[in-house]
Design a protein around this motif. Structure first.
Motif, PDB file in Angstrom:
ATOM      1  N   GLU A   6      -9.515  19.327 -15.950  1.00  0.00           N
ATOM      2  CA  GLU A   6     -10.315  19.174 -17.149  1.00  0.00           C
ATOM      3  C   GLU A   6      -9.597  18.299 -18.171  1.00  0.00           C
ATOM      4  O   GLU A   6      -8.370  18.296 -18.247  1.00  0.00           O
ATOM      5  N   SER A   7     -10.373  17.597 -18.970  1.00  0.00           N
ATOM      6  CA  SER A   7      -9.835  16.799 -20.054  1.00  0.00           C
ATOM      7  C   SER A   7     -10.930  16.556 -21.083  1.00  0.00           C
ATOM      8  O   SER A   7     -12.108  16.748 -20.803  1.00  0.00           O
ATOM      9  N   GLY A   8     -10.543  16.124 -22.274  1.00  0.00           N
ATOM     10  CA  GLY A   8     -11.511  15.737 -23.283  1.00  0.00           C
ATOM     11  C   GLY A   8     -11.621  16.653 -24.480  1.00  0.00           C
ATOM     12  O   GLY A   8     -12.340  16.337 -25.431  1.00  0.00           O
ATOM     13  N   GLY A   9     -10.948  17.784 -24.459  1.00  0.00           N
ATOM     14  CA  GLY A   9     -10.961  18.662 -25.622  1.00  0.00           C
ATOM     15  C   GLY A   9     -10.179  18.034 -26.759  1.00  0.00           C
ATOM     16  O   GLY A   9      -9.270  17.244 -26.534  1.00  0.00           O
ATOM     17  N   ASP A  10     -10.525  18.407 -27.994  1.00  0.00           N
ATOM     18  CA  ASP A  10      -9.874  17.797 -29.148  1.00  0.00           C
ATOM     19  C   ASP A  10     -10.192  18.587 -30.405  1.00  0.00           C
ATOM     20  O   ASP A  10     -10.952  19.559 -30.370  1.00  0.00           O
ATOM     21  N   LEU A  11      -9.598  18.155 -31.511  1.00  0.00           N
ATOM     22  CA  LEU A  11      -9.901  18.685 -32.830  1.00  0.00           C
ATOM     23  C   LEU A  11     -10.897  17.741 -33.488  1.00  0.00           C
ATOM     24  O   LEU A  11     -10.627  16.544 -33.610  1.00  0.00           O
ATOM     25  N   VAL A  12     -12.049  18.269 -33.894  1.00  0.00           N
ATOM     26  CA  VAL A  12     -13.082  17.451 -34.524  1.00  0.00           C
ATOM     27  C   VAL A  12     -13.637  18.157 -35.751  1.00  0.00           C
ATOM     28  O   VAL A  12     -13.522  19.372 -35.895  1.00  0.00           O
ATOM     29  N   GLN A  13     -14.243  17.379 -36.638  1.00  0.00           N
ATOM     30  CA  GLN A  13     -14.876  17.932 -37.822  1.00  0.00           C
ATOM     31  C   GLN A  13     -16.266  18.461 -37.489  1.00  0.00           C
ATOM     32  O   GLN A  13     -16.878  18.024 -36.514  1.00  0.00           O
ATOM     33  N   SER A  17     -18.725  15.036 -32.311  1.00  0.00           N
ATOM     34  CA  SER A  17     -19.094  15.101 -30.900  1.00  0.00           C
ATOM     35  C   SER A  17     -17.872  15.010 -30.002  1.00  0.00           C
ATOM     36  O   SER A  17     -16.859  14.408 -30.357  1.00  0.00           O
ATOM     37  N   LEU A  18     -17.978  15.625 -28.839  1.00  0.00           N
ATOM     38  CA  LEU A  18     -16.966  15.552 -27.799  1.00  0.00           C
ATOM     39  C   LEU A  18     -17.658  15.524 -26.450  1.00  0.00           C
ATOM     40  O   LEU A  18     -18.799  15.982 -26.328  1.00  0.00           O
ATOM     41  N   ARG A  19     -16.962  15.011 -25.444  1.00  0.00           N
ATOM     42  CA  ARG A  19     -17.514  14.991 -24.095  1.00  0.00           C
ATOM     43  C   ARG A  19     -16.430  15.329 -23.083  1.00  0.00           C
ATOM     44  O   ARG A  19     -15.927  14.440 -22.376  1.00  0.00           O
ATOM     45  N   PRO A  20     -16.078  16.617 -22.975  1.00  0.00           N
ATOM     46  CA  PRO A  20     -15.102  16.999 -21.954  1.00  0.00           C
ATOM     47  C   PRO A  20     -15.611  16.712 -20.555  1.00  0.00           C
ATOM     48  O   PRO A  20     -16.822  16.693 -20.310  1.00  0.00           O
ATOM     49  N   GLY A  84     -23.265  17.618 -32.675  1.00  0.00           N
ATOM     50  CA  GLY A  84     -23.487  18.530 -33.785  1.00  0.00           C
ATOM     51  C   GLY A  84     -22.607  19.763 -33.706  1.00  0.00           C
ATOM     52  O   GLY A  84     -23.077  20.886 -33.914  1.00  0.00           O
ATOM     53  N   LEU A  85     -21.332  19.562 -33.423  1.00  0.00           N
ATOM     54  CA  LEU A  85     -20.412  20.682 -33.235  1.00  0.00           C
ATOM     55  C   LEU A  85     -20.266  21.526 -34.495  1.00  0.00           C
ATOM     56  O   LEU A  85     -20.249  21.008 -35.614  1.00  0.00           O
ATOM     57  N   LYS A  86     -20.167  22.819 -34.284  1.00  0.00           N
ATOM     58  CA  LYS A  86     -20.015  23.795 -35.355  1.00  0.00           C
ATOM     59  C   LYS A  86     -18.711  24.556 -35.176  1.00  0.00           C
ATOM     60  O   LYS A  86     -18.192  24.641 -34.064  1.00  0.00           O
ATOM     61  N   PRO A  87     -18.162  25.128 -36.258  1.00  0.00           N
ATOM     62  CA  PRO A  87     -16.922  25.905 -36.125  1.00  0.00           C
ATOM     63  C   PRO A  87     -17.019  27.006 -35.077  1.00  0.00           C
ATOM     64  O   PRO A  87     -16.024  27.295 -34.404  1.00  0.00           O
ATOM     65  N   GLU A  88     -18.187  27.606 -34.923  1.00  0.00           N
ATOM     66  CA  GLU A  88     -18.350  28.661 -33.938  1.00  0.00           C
ATOM     67  C   GLU A  88     -18.302  28.164 -32.501  1.00  0.00           C
ATOM     68  O   GLU A  88     -18.287  28.968 -31.564  1.00  0.00           O
ATOM     69  N   ASP A  89     -18.283  26.848 -32.304  1.00  0.00           N
ATOM     70  CA  ASP A  89     -18.122  26.278 -30.973  1.00  0.00           C
ATOM     71  C   ASP A  89     -16.659  26.238 -30.556  1.00  0.00           C
ATOM     72  O   ASP A  89     -16.356  25.907 -29.408  1.00  0.00           O
ATOM     73  N   THR A  90     -15.763  26.557 -31.467  1.00  0.00           N
ATOM     74  CA  THR A  90     -14.329  26.521 -31.193  1.00  0.00           C
ATOM     75  C   THR A  90     -13.947  27.492 -30.079  1.00  0.00           C
ATOM     76  O   THR A  90     -14.422  28.629 -30.041  1.00  0.00           O
ATOM     77  N   GLY A  91     -13.097  27.035 -29.175  1.00  0.00           N
ATOM     78  CA  GLY A  91     -12.629  27.881 -28.099  1.00  0.00           C
ATOM     79  C   GLY A  91     -12.049  27.052 -26.968  1.00  0.00           C
ATOM     80  O   GLY A  91     -12.036  25.824 -27.025  1.00  0.00           O
ATOM     81  N   THR A 115      -9.669  23.468 -21.512  1.00  0.00           N
ATOM     82  CA  THR A 115      -9.365  22.437 -22.490  1.00  0.00           C
ATOM     83  C   THR A 115      -9.776  22.947 -23.869  1.00  0.00           C
ATOM     84  O   THR A 115     -10.854  23.506 -24.035  1.00  0.00           O
ATOM     85  N   GLN A 116      -8.900  22.784 -24.847  1.00  0.00           N
ATOM     86  CA  GLN A 116      -9.120  23.340 -26.176  1.00  0.00           C
ATOM     87  C   GLN A 116     -10.065  22.474 -26.995  1.00  0.00           C
ATOM     88  O   GLN A 116      -9.866  21.261 -27.119  1.00  0.00           O
ATOM     89  N   VAL A 117     -11.073  23.109 -27.561  1.00  0.00           N
ATOM     90  CA  VAL A 117     -11.998  22.460 -28.485  1.00  0.00           C
ATOM     91  C   VAL A 117     -11.902  23.184 -29.818  1.00  0.00           C
ATOM     92  O   VAL A 117     -12.143  24.392 -29.888  1.00  0.00           O
ATOM     93  N   THR A 118     -11.539  22.456 -30.857  1.00  0.00           N
ATOM     94  CA  THR A 118     -11.421  23.037 -32.188  1.00  0.00           C
ATOM     95  C   THR A 118     -12.303  22.263 -33.151  1.00  0.00           C
ATOM     96  O   THR A 118     -12.160  21.049 -33.286  1.00  0.00           O
ATOM     97  N   VAL A 119     -13.210  22.967 -33.814  1.00  0.00           N
ATOM     98  CA  VAL A 119     -14.111  22.359 -34.788  1.00  0.00           C
ATOM     99  C   VAL A 119     -13.751  22.907 -36.159  1.00  0.00           C
ATOM    100  O   VAL A 119     -13.970  24.085 -36.442  1.00  0.00           O
ATOM    101  N   SER A 120     -13.191  22.062 -36.993  1.00  0.00           N
ATOM    102  CA  SER A 120     -12.723  22.496 -38.304  1.00  0.00           C
ATOM    103  C   SER A 120     -12.680  21.322 -39.265  1.00  0.00           C
ATOM    104  O   SER A 120     -12.439  20.184 -38.869  1.00  0.00           O
ATOM    105  N   SER A 121     -12.917  21.612 -40.544  1.00  0.00           N
ATOM    106  CA  SER A 121     -12.816  20.604 -41.581  1.00  0.00           C
ATOM    107  C   SER A 121     -11.442  20.612 -42.231  1.00  0.00           C
ATOM    108  O   SER A 121     -11.136  19.773 -43.062  1.00  0.00           O
TER     109      SER A 121
END
Length: 121
Positions: A6-13, A17-20, A84-91, A115-121
């Motif tokens: 797996e790859s493509g996880g990241d920190l986003v606002q 958008s992300l595409r793992p 349209g990522l939201k903070p609750e999508d984090t994980g 792969t870690q996905v973090t949605v935060s401002s």
């Protein structure tokens, strides 16, 4: 041996958008299902999206209209387009493969490393 990378996880606002992606390798005769799960700290792992060998897709209600699962059969790779990522999508997002190595074997489940996905401002 079957391996999922797996790859493509990241920190986003929020709103980003992300595409793992998840690439399968090894001796795979037939793929039954490829899916994405996610797990937040202290929470149970939940099914996010799945796609069958016939192209049928299914999504958890919370991501419908925002996430799209797709596959490249030739590359044995599955993708998860997340908009349209939201903070609750984090994980941690995990790829799962259900496949048979030959016509004589039953389907076996394989998991990616996550792969870690973090949605935060």
């Amino acid at each position: 041996q079957v391996q999922l990378v797996e790859s493509g996880g990241d920190l986003v606002q929020p709103g980003g958008s992300l595409r793992p992606s998840c690439a399968a390798s090894g001796s795979i005769f037939s793929i039954h299902t490829m899916s994405w799960y996610r797990q937040a700290p202290g929470k149970q792992r939940e099914l996010v999206a799945a796609i069958t060998s016939g192209g049928n897709t299914n999504y958890v209600d919370s991501v419908k209209g925002r996430f799209t699962i797709s596959r490249d059969s030739a590359k044995k790779t599955v993708y998860l387009q997340m908009n349209g990522l939201k903070p609750e999508d984090t994980g941690v997002y995990y790829c799962k493969l259900v496949a048979a190595m030959s016509t004589f074997t039953i389907a076996t489940t394989y998991w990616g490393q996550g792969t870690q996905v973090t949605v935060s401002s």
